[in-house]
Write an enzyme that holds these catalytic residues in place. Structure first.
Site, PDB file in Angstrom:
ATOM      1  CG  MET A   1      23.037  11.342   2.964  1.00  0.00           C
ATOM      2  SD  MET A   1      24.140  12.354   2.236  1.00  0.00           S
ATOM      3  CE  MET A   1      23.439  12.660   0.882  1.00  0.00           C
TER       4      MET A   1
ATOM      5  CE  LYS B   1     -17.115  -5.934   4.032  1.00  0.00           C
ATOM      6  NZ  LYS B   1     -16.466  -7.414   4.518  1.00  0.00           N
TER       7      LYS B   1
ATOM      8  CG  PHE C   1      -9.911  -9.149  12.126  1.00  0.00           C
ATOM      9  CD1 PHE C   1      -8.619  -9.549  12.323  1.00  0.00           C
ATOM     10  CD2 PHE C   1      -9.875  -9.015  10.559  1.00  0.00           C
ATOM     11  CE1 PHE C   1      -7.578 -10.150  11.419  1.00  0.00           C
ATOM     12  CE2 PHE C   1      -9.089  -9.539   9.898  1.00  0.00           C
ATOM     13  CZ  PHE C   1      -8.109 -10.065  10.192  1.00  0.00           C
ATOM     14  CD  GLN C   2      -7.078  -7.022   8.178  1.00  0.00           C
ATOM     15  OE1 GLN C   2      -7.984  -6.814   7.444  1.00  0.00           O
ATOM     16  NE2 GLN C   2      -5.854  -7.622   7.935  1.00  0.00           N
TER      17      GLN C   2
ATOM     18  CD  GLU D   1      -1.493  -2.390   1.775  1.00  0.00           C
ATOM     19  OE1 GLU D   1      -2.531  -3.196   1.864  1.00  0.00           O
ATOM     20  OE2 GLU D   1      -0.315  -2.542   2.208  1.00  0.00           O
TER      21      GLU D   1
END
Length: 552
Positions: free
Chosen positions: A465, A152, A102-103, A40
């Protein structure tokens, strides 16, 4: 999805999950192309790159929980660099919010510090207006990312949709007409100056004020420097161009702006990486600050004259007022000749690293072969700063980098987004091995979605760097920077179905770039360089631009 289509969305970068599947199901019934990513964060960087090139918000989709948190870095990157973006996340059902479902993640709370605005529609009827307002906010004024977090059940419930033609956003007034009196004071300040200079920042690119900036510089015969984010706002092969200033700016640019008695700053926020120490930069000179965001005025630098408004509009008004006053500037004055002499001196006398594949030589070769209209992105690290020094941008608005947040892994997915926005021009990501490693799995997206870009991999087998800072400031106590010769980037590219080429000489590099430009698949050009090569000139943190560390 209909609201997205009404906003002109043609592509979405994303990854499906349980909490956004109802939205994903609509891809079967709409004309929006879905581009599948492997992470993502890459979706958000692709949307960012798309937005910067197209000047329209790029769109990324993610599911709830870890999907949403994975795009936070990309949202923060877009916010730091004022890139227009719409990030759409799925969320647990409304009645489960706050119950550790959940999530579930509080993406609204997490994202609020790094977005222009965040919406969470709680009913289906709220969705269309959230989309309409989101696109308006993301693309107007100082652009930036907007989050739309959709539970949802809001995606699955049914209701009559209403798409309004006109809407108001309370307290949001993105357009401010520049004040004529302030522009007049700016003109007076510039005209009185003996050693004026123009400092162009990223806002000049965002507003597409290229023609206006060049016209003003030529009308007043004033040398032009840029911030690193402003690189490409002014053609770097122009006689008045001195290149970027700052920590890894051009020696001549840092020296000349340090001598200036007036700085006309256009669309810049005066980053510490650009100006060194704020007290030293503002001493002994007048500062005129033009910016669309009033919050930037006086935030970092004391300003003598402030002009708030879109810089394209501001510069046009300034040019018109100069012409009305019939002001005449003698071309090639002593100050301009001095700046040009400094430019010539440092171009001829700046020592570069020995060896055939030094950073300077390979980037100059890329510039030689690459068509001027090509779009270039960079990763973050030494290669990024070498690009600042040795890759001249000729066509304005064709160079993009993660500057404010300095996000490693940004350049490659951003290049894919840029290629989607402008499929007919070559797109090159100037990469370092450390940064490229973070999002190299986007090669799958590039190959499978037929989005061919070129990765110009400046490979020193290390986090270059960090290694340079350890050599410079920590007496060569090297920890955590050696990446070994792992992976083999040619084999890595080929494993994804891309083209991999390794160049050991300048002639091989020339041939590799030309082959990549002709290829219809992604190409990774692996260019091994000396791990000990440093980026120089270098202005150490907390020191003024006059205290450059130069190559010996």
């Amino acid at each position: 999805m209909e609201a997205m289509e009404r906003e002109g969305v043609k592509e979405v970068f994303g990854l499906p999950g349980g909490a956004n599947l109802p939205m994903y199901d609509e891809f079967n019934r709409c004309d929006i192309r879905h581009i599948l990513v492997r992470h993502e964060q890459s979706a958000s960087h692709m949307a960012d790159g798309y937005g910067r090139v197209s000047r329209r918000p790029g769109v990324c989709f993610a599911t709830s929980g870890p999907g949403a948190t994975n795009i936070l870095t990309g949202i923060a990157t877009a916010q730091a660099d004022s890139a227009p973006m719409i990030a759409v996340t799925g969320q647990v059902p409304v009645n489960m919010i706050g119950k550790d479902a959940f999530q579930e993640s509080d993406i609204m709370g997490m994202a609020n510090p790094v977005v222009k605005y965040a919406f969470q529609p709680r009913t289906p009827q709220e969705v269309p207006v959230a989309v309409q307002k989101g696109f308006y906010i993301a693309s107007t004024g100082r652009p930036g990312p907007v989050l739309i977090d959709i539970p949802k059940d809001v995606q699955t419930d049914k209701a009559e949709m209403c798409y309004v033609e006109n809407f108001k956003i309370r307290g949001y007034h993105p357009w401010v007409e520049p004040d004529v009196t302030s522009i007049g004071r700016a003109i007076d300040t510039v005209i009185r100056a003996d050693r004026p200079i123009i400092l162009a920042g990223g806002g000049t690119i965002i507003s597409s004020a290229f023609a206006e900036l060049q016209a003003l510089a030529e009308f007043l015969s004033i040398p032009v420097v840029t911030t690193f984010k402003g690189k490409g706002a002014f053609p770097e092969n122009h006689a008045l161009s001195l290149g970027p200033i700052g920590m890894h700016g051009h020696a001549e640019a840092n020296k000349v702006i340090s001598e200036a008695d007036c700085v006309l700053a256009v669309g810049t926020r005066f980053s510490d990486r650009s100006v060194g120490t704020f007290d030293d930069f503002e001493s002994r000179r007048s500062i005129i600050h033009m910016d669309i965001d009033p919050a930037e005025i006086g935030k970092n630098q004391t300003t003598n004259v402030a002009v708030i408004g879109d810089v394209k509009v501001t510069l046009r008004m300034m040019l018109a007022m100069l012409q009305e006053r019939r002001i005449q500037i003698t071309e090639g004055g002593e100050w301009v000749r001095h700046a040009q002499e400094m430019h010539k001196y440092w171009q001829e006398n700046l020592k570069i690293h020995p060896g055939e594949l030094s950073a300077a030589r390979i980037l100059r070769k890329l510039r030689e072969v690459l068509p001027s209209e090509s779009i270039v992105t960079t990763e973050v690290g030494q290669h990024q700063m070498w690009a600042s020094l040795f890759f001249d941008v000729i066509s304005p608005g064709t160079f993009f980098s993660s500057t404010g947040l300095g996000t490693m892994g940004w350049g490659f997915p951003a290049a894919i987004g840029a290629k989607v926005a402008k499929p007919d021009v070559p797109v090159v990501d100037i990469a370092g091995d450390g940064s490229f490693n973070m999002t190299e799995n986007s090669l799958a997206t590039s190959v499978l979605e037929n989005i061919p870009v070129i990765v110009f991999l400046v490979n020193n087998y290390s986090l270059g760097m960090v290694a340079q800072w350890q050599r410079t400031f920590f007496k060569r106590r090297m920890v955590g920077v050696d990446q070994g010769q792992c992976p083999d980037y040619v084999k890595l590219a080929e494993s994804y179905g891309a083209q991999g080429i390794r160049a050991h000489t300048i002639d091989e590099l020339d041939a590799a770039i030309r082959a990549a430009l002709k290829s219809d698949i992604a190409t990774v050009i692996d260019i091994p360089i000396d791990p000990e090569e440093d980026v120089l000139p270098f202005v150490a943190p907390g020191t003024p631009l006059t205290k450059m560390i130069l190559p010996s």
